[in-house]
Write an enzyme that holds these catalytic residues in place. Structure first.
Site, mmCIF file in Angstrom:
data_model
loop_
_atom_site.group_PDB
_atom_site.id
_atom_site.type_symbol
_atom_site.label_atom_id
_atom_site.label_comp_id
_atom_site.label_asym_id
_atom_site.label_seq_id
_atom_site.Cartn_x
_atom_site.Cartn_y
_atom_site.Cartn_z
ATOM 1 C CB THR A 253 -0.965 -0.040 1.204
ATOM 2 O OG1 THR A 253 -1.870 -1.134 0.973
ATOM 3 C CG2 THR A 253 -1.769 1.231 1.343
ATOM 4 N N GLY B 210 2.042 1.829 -3.485
ATOM 5 C CA GLY B 210 0.855 2.167 -4.283
ATOM 6 C C GLY B 210 0.473 3.625 -4.091
ATOM 7 C CD GLU C 291 -5.792 -5.664 -8.179
ATOM 8 O OE1 GLU C 291 -6.250 -5.870 -7.044
ATOM 9 O OE2 GLU C 291 -6.472 -5.672 -9.202
ATOM 10 C CB CYS D 115 -2.485 -9.390 -1.462
ATOM 11 S SG CYS D 115 -3.220 -10.299 -2.817
ATOM 12 C CD GLU E 185 -0.338 -6.981 3.518
ATOM 13 O OE1 GLU E 185 0.357 -5.988 3.265
ATOM 14 O OE2 GLU E 185 -0.921 -7.643 2.646
HETATM 15 P P1 NAD Z 1 6.538 -3.668 -2.739
HETATM 16 O O1 NAD Z 1 5.513 -2.605 -2.859
HETATM 17 O O2 NAD Z 1 7.696 -3.419 -1.901
HETATM 18 O O3 NAD Z 1 7.092 -4.059 -4.177
HETATM 19 C C1 NAD Z 1 6.255 -4.402 -5.235
HETATM 20 C C2 NAD Z 1 6.950 -4.052 -6.535
HETATM 21 O O4 NAD Z 1 7.097 -2.642 -6.605
HETATM 22 C C3 NAD Z 1 8.351 -4.619 -6.676
HETATM 23 O O5 NAD Z 1 8.540 -4.987 -8.011
HETATM 24 C C4 NAD Z 1 9.245 -3.444 -6.327
HETATM 25 O O6 NAD Z 1 10.505 -3.493 -6.924
HETATM 26 C C5 NAD Z 1 8.455 -2.287 -6.871
HETATM 27 N N1 NAD Z 1 8.702 -0.998 -6.251
HETATM 28 C C6 NAD Z 1 9.187 -0.729 -5.014
HETATM 29 N N2 NAD Z 1 9.273 0.596 -4.829
HETATM 30 C C7 NAD Z 1 8.814 1.182 -5.961
HETATM 31 C C8 NAD Z 1 8.638 2.518 -6.371
HETATM 32 N N3 NAD Z 1 8.943 3.542 -5.585
HETATM 33 N N4 NAD Z 1 8.141 2.759 -7.599
HETATM 34 C C9 NAD Z 1 7.803 1.744 -8.409
HETATM 35 N N5 NAD Z 1 7.971 0.450 -8.086
HETATM 36 C C10 NAD Z 1 8.453 0.176 -6.866
HETATM 37 O O7 NAD Z 1 5.713 -4.943 -2.292
HETATM 38 P P2 NAD Z 1 6.286 -6.401 -2.051
HETATM 39 O O8 NAD Z 1 6.907 -6.402 -0.717
HETATM 40 O O9 NAD Z 1 7.061 -6.879 -3.209
HETATM 41 O O10 NAD Z 1 4.927 -7.233 -2.060
HETATM 42 C C11 NAD Z 1 4.163 -7.402 -0.956
HETATM 43 C C12 NAD Z 1 2.936 -6.527 -0.988
HETATM 44 O O11 NAD Z 1 2.184 -6.751 -2.175
HETATM 45 C C13 NAD Z 1 2.001 -6.844 0.137
HETATM 46 O O12 NAD Z 1 1.540 -5.668 0.750
HETATM 47 C C14 NAD Z 1 0.849 -7.561 -0.540
HETATM 48 O O13 NAD Z 1 -0.353 -7.474 0.147
HETATM 49 C C15 NAD Z 1 0.811 -6.903 -1.871
HETATM 50 N N6 NAD Z 1 0.156 -7.736 -2.879
HETATM 51 C C16 NAD Z 1 -1.089 -7.396 -3.306
HETATM 52 C C17 NAD Z 1 -1.772 -8.185 -4.221
HETATM 53 C C18 NAD Z 1 -3.160 -7.809 -4.695
HETATM 54 O O14 NAD Z 1 -3.586 -8.332 -5.709
HETATM 55 N N7 NAD Z 1 -3.865 -6.942 -4.016
HETATM 56 C C19 NAD Z 1 -1.159 -9.325 -4.720
HETATM 57 C C20 NAD Z 1 0.110 -9.664 -4.263
HETATM 58 C C21 NAD Z 1 0.760 -8.846 -3.340
#
Ligand code: NAD
Length: 791
Positions: A246, A249, A266, A300, A397
């Site tokens: 989040t 996002g 997402e 997630c 979470e």
């Molecule tokens: P994260 O947000 O750290 O990373 C996700 C992706 O974003 C990675 O590829 C990362 O390199 C990239 N990223 C990181 N910083 C960025 C930035 N400033 N700009 C653009 N891209 C950037 O998340 P994570 O730790 O990899 O994943 C876990 C999270 O994902 C959990 O919160 C989980 O709930 C969520 N998730 C959600 C869904 C859904 O469908 N709602 C599905 C899977 C995971």
């Protein structure tokens, strides 16, 4: 262990998966990977590399390129060049490519599964039986959408180049969820896998080569968040699809504000798993195992909050603990392992520190006495009881194999607890009483509800969240809309500013001084600040003084909408009746409203009347639609159905256009309330008086108090307050570019859904452009309710 010994102990023997082919593939690339751009693997001497490890034993698997600005630029350029001809292929031609991709993944499914488990640490049982089959299913399903685009989505076209950023928990599956619909719709993509888990995306790049996919249609750029940020901020990318945390996002929402880029997010979740006392307890326990220990809880939509009815809580916890002792934690490549490795040490530490906080806050911990390898990132299945709603762990979470448990007494308490979170992703409901479960399903705030099942996914059923779990859907037709834009959009022109008229005479037109007030909660209400502003006619005469709203007025209006939940819950038939009644009452006052339009705009009488008649017709249109946006019953490959139910966004803020004072206002109000939303309307300064005249119509048309609220004043100032307001769930903004940017940026805090015009105007008389599917889709969110059949 000998077979005799196994028979004696009834213990599991080891059943290791063969990794030879996966290791051969890695060695075939010298364990070093470049970027996949324009159909080729590119390695630049200047690139830096980072290592990717097997989290189950800490061994290095390969070196991955850290994507640079140059890499992203080249990839976006390739995608841009390829996009036009890709979109111009017939649906059948695109379908053939997607079909080939599905077939090829199927042929190499074991290699994909093993590579995924090696890189991510998930049990091979899951990557082999769940992830990869779903990946294949997505490509088949979307081959179908490519084929049917002309049939079913003829008013829509591809957005352009999609920048896609995915997390590490379902590397290939998240990639398929993103790439399949994007390609089916005619977009090209630049996708960045997560830094921990890039390997299967790179293997997929080879599949694209084998399928003969035109160059530049799929580009895979590896790297960490910095590379992701380069994609997000690239000026030639038209759409960002992000799955991840989040926090990131929210940042992406801010960074894309005002750029015109489409966005779907997402994000995280804290989903409830509700067990009623009449549930089939043993099934619910097995469901819970899948809800929270599937993929080590790094899901997630994991059912991470158990809400169990108080009368069965003790028995349920006992059974659950007994089941937990049977879970096997260990080598993900062992086919009889239940819980594999956590993706990385940092994640493992994060889980441990959150659990520590939970214990410090008073939670009681249960971890079975299970053995797991000393090397590698493992964390035991964990249950925390005695958790309170105020506890950190009830809200945060954890993203690991940790379940928290709370109890409830009544269904309404269960709903209140389930909704007591800033997230809104999924919910699982367990009861043998289908009436109770179906009654609960619409009440929980979540994009997906599973009744007597959990963690079910399919390409035909949309998936996505509400609130801080993000917006947009993946899968089904909703997922296709996320990669499409209405064809009319490219024809919209930048709006010419409509200025207020200058006062030429101080004489009021009215014989008795008129001071129209705000309309809040069904009552006329004075501005809190006590300020007002003059409304001047096209001829320069003073028409009236109207209130200048402030933060408090908006807050009061939002509060009024919170009390009007009856409108959302009433029947669609009733909503239609009210809309017809509004139209009927407006029809009685055509002359009066035409005169208002004339004096506010300087339009001819004929044109002014045309606007009133068009407004009446638009009210009829949305009255007609109130009970016709039916949703769907998806046929998914399980014994059961998925009900895709369009739901109102809830509380909406609507900022109206400058053009067409009556028709603009009515079009937006009618579209939103017909679907059950309650709205705070901000008319534009040039048409504010018209909106205030309009509440006399609302007052006489049985519109319940609080459904429509009208505040006048500085449009962008009030829009900012609406966008900042946590309880406003969605905001539509029709105004200038500054306001559009501000609304998108401000909405990042609460991650509300936005729809802004980026300063473009539309012809409100043109039915193709100013009513219909796009408006209805923006006014609703689809909830997918999974209901299995059988005993
Ligand atoms: P994260 O947000 O750290 O990373 C996700 C992706 O974003 C990675 O590829 C990362 O390199 C990239 N990223 C990181 N910083 C960025 C930035 N400033 N700009 C653009 N891209 C950037 O998340 P994570 O730790 O990899 O994943 C876990 C999270 O994902 C959990 O919160 C989980 O709930 C969520 N998730 C959600 C869904 C859904 O469908 N709602 C599905 C899977 C995971």
């Amino acid at each position: 262990m000998s077979i005799m010994k196994i028979l004696e102990t009834m213990d599991y023997g080891v059943a290791p998966e063969n990794t030879d082919e996966a290791m051969d593939w890695l060695h075939g690339h010298d364990k070093k990977f470049g970027q996949f751009i324009n159909g080729e693997f590119i390695q630049d001497k200047k690139n830096k590399y980072f290592n990717t490890y097997n989290p189950a034993n800490g061994e290095k698997l390969a070196e991955i390129t850290q994507g640079t600005k140059k890499d992203v630029d080249v990839a976006v350029k390739a995608a841009n060049i390829a996009q036009d001809s890709w979109a111009k292929l017939s649906g059948f031609q695109r379908a053939k490519y997607l079909y080939s991709i599905a077939r090829l993944i199927q042929k190499h499914s074991r290699l994909f599964s093993v590579l995924e488990s090696l890189d991510n640490g998930k049990p091979i049982r899951e990557s082999r039986d769940i992830d990869i089959p779903l990946v294949i299913r997505h490509f088949y399903h979307h081959a179908g959408w490519a084929q049917l685009m002309e049939d079913k989505l003829d008013d829509y076209e591809a957005i352009g180049v999609a920048g896609q950023i995915i997390p590490w928990n379902f590397p290939l599956l998240m990639m398929a969820w993103k790439i399949a619909p994007a390609l089916a719709a005619g977009n090209t993509v630049v996708l960045k896998p997560a830094e921990y888990t890039s390997l299967t995306a790179l293997l997929f790049a080879e599949i694209c080569q084998q399928a003969g996919l035109p160059k530049g249609v799929v580009n895979i750029v590896t790297g960490d968040g910095k590379t992701g940020s380069l994609i997000v901020n690239h000026k030639d990318i038209n759409k960002i699809a992000f799955t991840g945390s989040t926090a990131v996002g929210r940042l992406i929402r801010e960074q894309t504000a005002g750029t015109g880029k489409k966005l779907t997010l997402e994000l995280g979740g804290k989903s409830a798993f509700i067990v009623f006392d009449d549930a089939d307890i043993d099934s619910a326990i097995e469901g819970l195992v899948d809800a929270i220990w599937f993929n080590q809880g790094q899901v997630c939509c994991a059912g991470s909050r158990l809400l169990v009815q108080e009368s069965i809580a003790d028995r349920f916890h006992e059974k659950l603990k007994a089941r937990m002792t049977k879970l096997r934690v260990g080598n993900p490549l062992d086919k009889s392992i239940d819980i594999g490795a956590i993706v990385d040490e940092s994640q493992q530490k994060q889980i441990a520190s959150l659990v520590k906080i939970g214990i410090e806050e008073g939670a009681e911990i249960f971890q079975p006495d299970c053995s797991f390898p000393k090397v590698g990132c493992f964390y035991p299945p964990t249950l925390l009881t005695e958790v309170d709603t105020s506890h950190h762990l009830a809200q945060e979470e954890i993203f690991g194999p940790v379940l928290i448990s709370m109890t409830f007494r009544t269904p309404s308490e269960a709903v209140a607890l389930a909704n007591n979170t800033r997230y809104g992703l999924a919910c699982s409901i367990w009861s043998e009483n289908i009436n109770l479960a179906m009654d609960m399903a619409p009440k929980v705030i979540a994009g997906v509800v599973w009744i007597n099942c959990t963690n079910q996914f399919d390409a035909a059923a949309g998936f996505g969240g509400k609130k801080e779990s993000g917006f947009g859907r993946e899968g089904g037709i909703e997922g296709m809309y996320a990669y499409l834009k209405p064809k009319y959009e490219k024809k919209l022109k930048v709006a010419k500013a409509i200025k207020s008229f200058e006062l030429k005479t101080k004489n009021s037109l009215a014989t008795v001084d008129r001071t129209p007030k705000f309309y809040i909660g069904g009552k006329q209400s004075r501005p809190d600040g006590g300020y007002s502003q003059a409304v001047v006619s096209a001829k320069g005469e003073l028409l009236a003084h109207i209130g200048k709203g402030n933060r408090k007025d908006i807050r009061n209006a939002v509060e009024a909408t919170t009390k009007a939940t009856g409108w959302t819950n009433t029947t669609a038939h009733n909503r239609a009746q009210v809309l017809y009644f509004i139209a009927e009452n407006l029809a009685l006052r055509v002359d009066e409203f035409a005169t208002h339009i004339q004096s506010l705009t300087g339009n001819s009488k004929k044109d002014a009347e045309k606007e009133v008649y068009a407004s009446i017709e638009r009210l009829f249109y949305y009255a007609a639609y109130a009970d016709k946006l039916d949703g769907a019953v998806h046929t998914v490959p399980v014994r059961g159905v998925v009900l895709a139910m369009p739901e109102a966004n809830g509380i909406m803020g609507i900022v109206c256009p400058d053009e067409c004072p009556l028709l603009g206002f009515v079009s937006l109000m009618a579209a939103s309330i017909s679907m059950g939303n309650r709205v705070v309307m901000i008319p534009s300064e040039t048409s504010a008086l018209m909106a205030l005249e309009f509440y006399q119509i609302l007052e006489t048309s049985d519109v319940p108090a609080g459904v429509v609220n009208i505040i006048t004043g500085d449009k962008n100032e009030l829009a900012q307050v609406l966008a900042d307001h946590y309880e406003v769930e969605s905001i539509w903004y029709f105004g200038d570019q500054t306001g559009s940017t501000m609304v998108e940026k401000a909405s990042a805090a609460s991650l509300k859904r936005t729809w802004v015009n980026n300063g473009k105007s539309r012809d409100w008389f043109d039915n193709k452009v100013s009513q219909g599917k796009e408006f209805l889709n923006q006014a609703t969110d689809v909830k997918n309710i999974w209901t299995p059949y059988g005993e």
